[in-house]
Design a protein around this motif. Sequence first.
Motif, PDB file in Angstrom:
ATOM      1  N   LEU A 287      97.449  83.628 -59.641  1.00 16.14           N
ATOM      2  CA  LEU A 287      97.603  82.280 -60.191  1.00 16.14           C
ATOM      3  C   LEU A 287      97.940  81.259 -59.121  1.00 16.14           C
ATOM      4  O   LEU A 287      98.621  81.565 -58.134  1.00 16.14           O
ATOM      5  CB  LEU A 287      98.745  82.271 -61.226  1.00 16.14           C
ATOM      6  CG  LEU A 287      98.578  83.141 -62.464  1.00 16.14           C
ATOM      7  CD1 LEU A 287      99.881  83.187 -63.232  1.00 16.14           C
ATOM      8  CD2 LEU A 287      97.448  82.612 -63.342  1.00 16.14           C
ATOM      9  N   GLU A 288      97.462  80.047 -59.330  1.00 16.05           N
ATOM     10  CA  GLU A 288      97.889  78.909 -58.515  1.00 16.05           C
ATOM     11  C   GLU A 288      98.463  77.895 -59.497  1.00 16.05           C
ATOM     12  O   GLU A 288      97.784  77.493 -60.434  1.00 16.05           O
ATOM     13  CB  GLU A 288      96.693  78.316 -57.763  1.00 16.05           C
ATOM     14  CG  GLU A 288      96.114  79.297 -56.743  1.00 16.05           C
ATOM     15  CD  GLU A 288      94.690  78.931 -56.330  1.00 16.05           C
ATOM     16  OE1 GLU A 288      94.522  78.010 -55.527  1.00 16.05           O
ATOM     17  OE2 GLU A 288      93.756  79.570 -56.851  1.00 16.05           O
ATOM     18  N   MET A 289      99.735  77.546 -59.291  1.00 16.25           N
ATOM     19  CA  MET A 289     100.403  76.658 -60.252  1.00 16.25           C
ATOM     20  C   MET A 289     100.850  75.395 -59.517  1.00 16.25           C
ATOM     21  O   MET A 289     101.617  75.474 -58.567  1.00 16.25           O
ATOM     22  CB  MET A 289     101.615  77.385 -60.824  1.00 16.25           C
ATOM     23  CG  MET A 289     102.434  76.590 -61.817  1.00 16.25           C
ATOM     24  SD  MET A 289     103.950  77.523 -62.171  1.00 16.25           S
ATOM     25  CE  MET A 289     104.516  76.745 -63.671  1.00 16.25           C
TER      26      MET A 289
ATOM     27  N   VAL B  10      86.649  85.317 -59.900  1.00 17.88           N
ATOM     28  CA  VAL B  10      86.144  84.046 -60.392  1.00 17.88           C
ATOM     29  C   VAL B  10      87.359  83.146 -60.527  1.00 17.88           C
ATOM     30  O   VAL B  10      88.417  83.584 -60.969  1.00 17.88           O
ATOM     31  CB  VAL B  10      85.464  84.259 -61.763  1.00 17.88           C
ATOM     32  CG1 VAL B  10      85.308  82.961 -62.514  1.00 17.88           C
ATOM     33  CG2 VAL B  10      84.134  84.956 -61.572  1.00 17.88           C
ATOM     34  N   GLU B  11      87.244  81.901 -60.127  1.00 14.20           N
ATOM     35  CA  GLU B  11      88.381  80.980 -60.214  1.00 14.20           C
ATOM     36  C   GLU B  11      88.125  79.970 -61.335  1.00 14.20           C
ATOM     37  O   GLU B  11      87.073  79.330 -61.361  1.00 14.20           O
ATOM     38  CB  GLU B  11      88.547  80.248 -58.879  1.00 14.20           C
ATOM     39  CG  GLU B  11      89.726  79.288 -58.865  1.00 14.20           C
ATOM     40  CD  GLU B  11      89.895  78.591 -57.515  1.00 14.20           C
ATOM     41  OE1 GLU B  11      88.879  78.307 -56.852  1.00 14.20           O
ATOM     42  OE2 GLU B  11      91.049  78.327 -57.133  1.00 14.20           O
ATOM     43  N   VAL B  12      89.073  79.864 -62.276  1.00 15.51           N
ATOM     44  CA  VAL B  12      88.956  78.856 -63.333  1.00 15.51           C
ATOM     45  C   VAL B  12      89.975  77.766 -63.013  1.00 15.51           C
ATOM     46  O   VAL B  12      91.170  78.024 -62.957  1.00 15.51           O
ATOM     47  CB  VAL B  12      89.228  79.449 -64.735  1.00 15.51           C
ATOM     48  CG1 VAL B  12      88.887  78.419 -65.811  1.00 15.51           C
ATOM     49  CG2 VAL B  12      88.443  80.729 -64.950  1.00 15.51           C
ATOM     50  N   LYS B  13      89.462  76.566 -62.778  1.00 12.34           N
ATOM     51  CA  LYS B  13      90.294  75.500 -62.198  1.00 12.34           C
ATOM     52  C   LYS B  13      90.872  74.533 -63.222  1.00 12.34           C
ATOM     53  O   LYS B  13      90.288  74.309 -64.280  1.00 12.34           O
ATOM     54  CB  LYS B  13      89.453  74.700 -61.213  1.00 12.34           C
ATOM     55  CG  LYS B  13      89.579  75.186 -59.788  1.00 12.34           C
ATOM     56  CD  LYS B  13      89.186  74.068 -58.832  1.00 12.34           C
ATOM     57  CE  LYS B  13      89.637  74.257 -57.402  1.00 12.34           C
ATOM     58  NZ  LYS B  13      90.862  74.883 -57.115  1.00 12.34           N
ATOM     59  N   ASN B  14      92.026  73.983 -62.853  1.00  8.41           N
ATOM     60  CA  ASN B  14      92.584  72.827 -63.560  1.00  8.41           C
ATOM     61  C   ASN B  14      92.831  73.011 -65.050  1.00  8.41           C
ATOM     62  O   ASN B  14      92.340  72.249 -65.871  1.00  8.41           O
ATOM     63  CB  ASN B  14      91.624  71.644 -63.387  1.00  8.41           C
ATOM     64  CG  ASN B  14      92.238  70.645 -62.432  1.00  8.41           C
ATOM     65  OD1 ASN B  14      93.458  70.418 -62.466  1.00  8.41           O
ATOM     66  ND2 ASN B  14      91.413  70.061 -61.590  1.00  8.41           N
TER      67      ASN B  14
ATOM     68  N   CYS C 224      97.176  74.511 -63.706  1.00  9.13           N
ATOM     69  CA  CYS C 224      97.010  75.858 -63.138  1.00  9.13           C
ATOM     70  C   CYS C 224      95.557  76.181 -62.847  1.00  9.13           C
ATOM     71  O   CYS C 224      94.658  75.742 -63.564  1.00  9.13           O
ATOM     72  CB  CYS C 224      97.510  76.914 -64.113  1.00  9.13           C
ATOM     73  SG  CYS C 224      99.193  76.670 -64.627  1.00  9.13           S
ATOM     74  N   ASP C 225      95.366  76.992 -61.790  1.00 10.37           N
ATOM     75  CA  ASP C 225      94.066  77.614 -61.550  1.00 10.37           C
ATOM     76  C   ASP C 225      94.283  79.110 -61.747  1.00 10.37           C
ATOM     77  O   ASP C 225      95.292  79.648 -61.279  1.00 10.37           O
ATOM     78  CB  ASP C 225      93.610  77.406 -60.097  1.00 10.37           C
ATOM     79  CG  ASP C 225      93.537  75.932 -59.703  1.00 10.37           C
ATOM     80  OD1 ASP C 225      93.483  75.078 -60.599  1.00 10.37           O
ATOM     81  OD2 ASP C 225      93.546  75.657 -58.489  1.00 10.37           O
ATOM     82  N   VAL C 226      93.365  79.766 -62.450  1.00 13.36           N
ATOM     83  CA  VAL C 226      93.515  81.213 -62.588  1.00 13.36           C
ATOM     84  C   VAL C 226      92.341  81.924 -61.925  1.00 13.36           C
ATOM     85  O   VAL C 226      91.201  81.492 -62.025  1.00 13.36           O
ATOM     86  CB  VAL C 226      93.666  81.675 -64.059  1.00 13.36           C
ATOM     87  CG1 VAL C 226      94.781  80.934 -64.765  1.00 13.36           C
ATOM     88  CG2 VAL C 226      92.384  81.478 -64.842  1.00 13.36           C
TER      89      VAL C 226
HETATM   90 MG    MG Z   1      92.376  77.999 -55.138  1.00 12.60          MG
END
Ligand code: MG
Length: 474
Positions: free
Chosen positions: A9-11, A209-213, A191-193
């Motif tokens: 995760l990116e928060m 796979v990155e799901v953004k915003n 968050c990006d997951v």
């Molecule tokens: Mg990223």
Amino acid sequence: MALKAVIGLEMHCELKSNSKVFSSSKNSYEKDANVNISAIDLAFPGVLPVLNKECVRKSLMMSIALNCSLPEYIYFDRKNYYYPDLPKGYQITQSHDPVGVDGEVIIECNKEERKIKIHDIHLEEDTASLDHVFDSSFIDYNRAGVPLLELVTEPCIYSADEAVAFLEHIKRIYQYCDISDADSKKGQIRCDVNVSMMEEDAKELGTRVEVKNINSFSSVYDAIVYEINRQSELINSGRGDEIVQETRRFDEESGTTKRMRSKEDAIDYKYFVEPNIPKYKVSKEWVEEISSCIPELPLDRKKRYIKEYGLSDYDANIIIKEKDYADYFEKCISLGMDAKESANWIIVNILAYINKLDIGINDLFITPEKLKVIIDAKKKGAISSKQAKEIFVKVIEDKKDPIEYIKDNSQISDKEELIKIIDDILLKSESQIEAYKAGRSNLFDYFVGQVMKNTRGKANPVMTKEILNEKLNG
Ligand code: MG
Ligand code: ADP
């Protein structure tokens, strides 16, 4: 073959501060667009950013709370790209030496403890916000330069449940330390997951796979579940090679993710050290001072509530959910109220009420002091449990002091006082007493009725009957 999901995760979380991270514009939410702006936020030529120490302090506090290693110096990097919400053509961020690396945090998920590893936390500036209406776009620079902390986990999360438990936990730490209000409704958290699938015993991670915003935790949950299903179906039908490293977006309406761009189109940001912000030494004394200001964190509080006050795991979880709830609960205890009873009132009555009104617990008219008045009156028997609940609602709705209401409603349960009232009535009821004693036993209700009439229904009925019984039959 058994497949397992791997999630990282990116928060992003906006910090609470008086001014923005590199300018003196206010950092606050405004209804009107473009009111918190300065030449720095708008990137006028020749202007210079000035680092906000409070933002660095709060970032370091978060970094310490998550057991990260701290850098020796704070400095920034330029991330170069063009987009209309970024007037400078680059974002000031931290790439080489973030404010925290290699952290870890213990969370609870489905009653089990899990250790989540933090790759890094870095401080950066938020962008302006864009609003697209028909064929026009509007830009609001209020958000440009708002301090933003980005937290990146290792790929060590294995389910949507765990991902949301982690995000909830981090959100609470932000709130408990007063680093951010972490309010998703105000767009303070995004968050990006990253999701990939691998075989249970594989050595290497699968393609991610990155799901953004994503703006809400429930959407994070749905996006992960959707991706796990989508990728599993592809793998199980022999089309695993169709999973490519790409960026997708989550469509809330359909609950699905849609492809935005492939990673091959990824831009080279050409990071280099931001030359206009001098390095700032992180001294040992400063780190110690910041550490000493970190309050007891939510999971520790929860454990203490269970151990010291005997709350159930379920109740303790609800009380620590928001720092304001926990503070309200602790205030009740400091006023000498019973812990379990206070927790029960908060969970059953207060939270139901504030959720209905969509307000915070601190906006509620009933403070712990006022709640104590009601609970004490109930304990003394001055009011029944049912009345206590009615008074609770009345106090909130009429914004009236509970004491006034309890006076109006209180039962007369003082024995001496009741005896005096009953003696007065009996003195005036000679003929009825005679008739009663001669066998008209249904007159007993007549005496009870007289007492109720005289006290306007406030006499405690059980005590009234007991006293009358003593006087007439004793
Ligand atoms: Mg990223
Ligand atoms: P980017 O800059 O493209 O976002 P990062 O290296 O910063 O890439 O990684 C971002 C996130 O992706 C991290 O949270 C990391 O844990 C996660 N991640 C990396 N590899 C995988 C993988 N195979 N599966 C799931 N998540 C992954």
